[in-house]
Design an enzyme around this catalytic site. Structure first.
Site, PDB file in Angstrom:
ATOM      1  N   SER A  60       0.792  -1.235   0.000  1.00  0.00           N
ATOM      2  CA  SER A  60       0.000   0.000   0.000  1.00  0.00           C
ATOM      3  C   SER A  60       0.823   1.284   0.000  1.00  0.00           C
ATOM      4  CB  SER A  60      -0.960   0.000   1.198  1.00  0.00           C
ATOM      5  OG  SER A  60      -2.000  -0.914   0.984  1.00  0.00           O
ATOM      6  N   GLY A 293       3.513   9.543   6.445  1.00  0.00           N
ATOM      7  CA  GLY A 293       4.059   8.350   5.822  1.00  0.00           C
ATOM      8  C   GLY A 293       2.980   7.379   5.411  1.00  0.00           C
ATOM      9  N   HIS A 294       3.425   6.165   5.058  1.00  0.00           N
ATOM     10  CA  HIS A 294       2.496   5.106   4.656  1.00  0.00           C
ATOM     11  C   HIS A 294       3.206   3.771   4.802  1.00  0.00           C
ATOM     12  CE1 HIS A 294      -1.061   3.453   2.767  1.00  0.00           C
ATOM     13  NE2 HIS A 294      -1.526   4.676   2.568  1.00  0.00           N
ATOM     14  N   GLY A 296       2.807  -0.689   3.982  1.00  0.00           N
ATOM     15  CA  GLY A 296       2.220  -1.599   3.017  1.00  0.00           C
ATOM     16  C   GLY A 296       2.589  -3.035   3.318  1.00  0.00           C
ATOM     17  N   GLY A 300       3.826 -11.931   2.410  1.00  0.00           N
ATOM     18  CA  GLY A 300       5.130 -12.158   3.013  1.00  0.00           C
ATOM     19  C   GLY A 300       6.139 -11.064   2.755  1.00  0.00           C
TER      20      GLY A 300
END
Length: 458
Positions: A60, A293-294, A296, A300
């Site tokens: 993401s 921020g982000h 994701g 795995g």
């Protein structure tokens, strides 16, 4: 003076071993310098050393590229943030016609469109993959009216990708490359296996029953999910991306438009993701310092990108092992913030377990793709999150592994806020929602996603 990365290298090594991560890459932008540390291997079956140019699926974090490309179209006068999405995607249909007709581009960007989390559907690898995904959106659960609340939606960002396609007349991937990747010289950021396999790339791993990492056989998500989570990148490119969002490049995006992404549009309650959404970015104050921020995740593989504008600081963390990748990335973020800026990120102290207080929280909850069960024993509460079995059975591709149940505890202040106290998601925060009229529990938020209570779950 040269930067001494010895302490960072040692911390990354120790944290990766603690959390069962086969390989990791970390990039830190500090004092105008970029520092990279690689640890471990790309794959336990075909091992190559990991470094700052090794490609990982960033999940993401891709949303920040989708949002920035969309904002570029806004700056060029081609998209209006407050226009209905149907202006650009006239074929859009949803389970509720009023929602389909009224949701705006802005509400997709800040996750307030009322859309469920995601659809697990396969729409092929052709240039029509996104169009095919959008055609399936009538199957998506709607969790509320547009504007009622923020709830994280992968589907919403895939729909934004279709907006980009319709406005530019190009595939989503080509449009992002032309608008952003080329001008910013992000040569290590790609979307297809064909582009990645000519370079050094990491594969995901999930732990088997004995805790031993095994290779995840689906490397990345389907093409229809590219705008929400399908990019492949490296620590070096993510730091270059961070520099752009910290310092700007007016030839790519006007400064006021770029900075608007970092301003609060809607508050978030009790979420580890942040205190608020900007336009895509999670905004969070840590130890009195503003950050954006982000994060994701893929099958795995796990990514985090965090920026601290006040200090011109950024950190990118990439890991290729579950279930410990989330905890590993969080540990590295916290270490770099404290080591370089003296910024300490602490978890709140939970309340002692009270069975009577917890009783009305117990039950079953779900999204369109996942179930969540809240259980209790004599020692405390736990929650279990699983991909729905029928979706696993119907999927032609391997889906990400489920996690063991997480112990959690309620927090002081708001009665229904909670903290996960151990396991792969240790430190994650969320809250239960209630009907304002009756006080009955109606849902639970986890990682910014709303799971609605099943009618028979009381």
């Amino acid at each position: 003076m040269a930067y001494d990365a010895t302490a960072l290298q040692e911390f990354v090594r120790a944290a990766a071993e603690e959390h069962g991560v086969p390989g990791a890459a970390v990039g830190v932008l500090v004092g105008g310098r970029e520092v990279f540390v690689g640890h471990g291997v790309t794959s336990v079956e075909n091992p190559l050393p990991v470094d700052g140019r090794t490609l990982f699926v960033i999940g993401s974090v891709t949303k920040s590229f989708t949002a920035t490309a969309l904002l570029r179209l806004v700056a060029d006068g081609l998209v209006d943030l407050d226009a209905p999405v149907r202006r650009y995607v006239p074929e859009l249909c949803l389970a509720d016609e009023r929602t389909a007709a009224t949701i705006t581009v802005r509400r997709l960007l800040n996750h307030t469109a009322g859309l469920g989390v995601r659809l697990i559907v396969e729409t092929g690898d052709g240039d029509d993959a996104l169009a095919g995904y959008v055609a399936r959106l009538p199957e998506l659960e709607l969790i509320g009216r547009p504007g009622d609340r923020a709830s994280y939606s992968q589907a919403g960002y895939n729909l934004l990708g279709r907006v980009i396609e319709q406005v530019t007349g190009r595939s989503y991937e080509r449009a992002v490359a032309e608008l952003l990747l080329g001008p910013l010289e992000l040569s290590g950021t790609v979307f297809t296996a064909e582009d990645a396999l000519t370079r050094r790339f990491a594969v995901g791993h999930n732990a088997d029953a004995d805790g031993v990492p095994v290779v995840a056989r689906q490397w990345k998500d389907t093409r229809g999910n590219n705008p929400g989570g399908g990019a492949v990148s490296c620590a070096a490119d993510l730091l270059r991306w961070a520099r752009f969002h910290l310092d700007g490049d007016a030839a790519v995006l006007p400064d006021d438009t770029r900075q608007s992404m970092q301003r609060q549009t809607v508050a978030l309650r009790g979420s580890t993701l942040g205190d608020a959404f900007g336009l895509c970015w999670f905004l969070r104050e840590i130890d009195g310092v503003a950050t954006f921020g982000h994060g994701g995740s893929a099958n795995g593989q796990f990514a985090e990108l965090l920026m601290v504008p006040e200090h011109g600081f950024a950190v990118a963390v990439l890991a290729n092992g579950g279930p410990g990748g989330v905890a590993f990335n969080r540990a590295v973020l916290r270490w770099t913030l404290e080591h370089h800026l003296g910024v300490v990120d602490r978890d709140p102290e939970p309340l002692p377990y009270d069975p009577a207080r917890a009783a009305d929280l117990l039950g079953d909850y779900d999204t369109d793709s996942m179930t969540l069960a809240v259980r209790a024993d004599d020692t405390g509460l736990e929650l279990e999150v699983l991909i729905k079995p029928e979706l696993r059975a119907a999927s032609a591709k391997e889906l990400p592994a489920d996690y063991p149940p997480f112990p959690f505890a309620l927090l002081p202040g708001r009665d229904d806020d909670y903290l996960i106290t151990a396991g792969a998601f240790q430190g994650q925060r969320g809250f239960f929602t209630r009907d304002p009229a009756t006080g009955a529990v109606t849902g639970i938020d986890l990682a910014g996603r709303l799971f609605l209570r099943r009618p028979h779950g009381n």
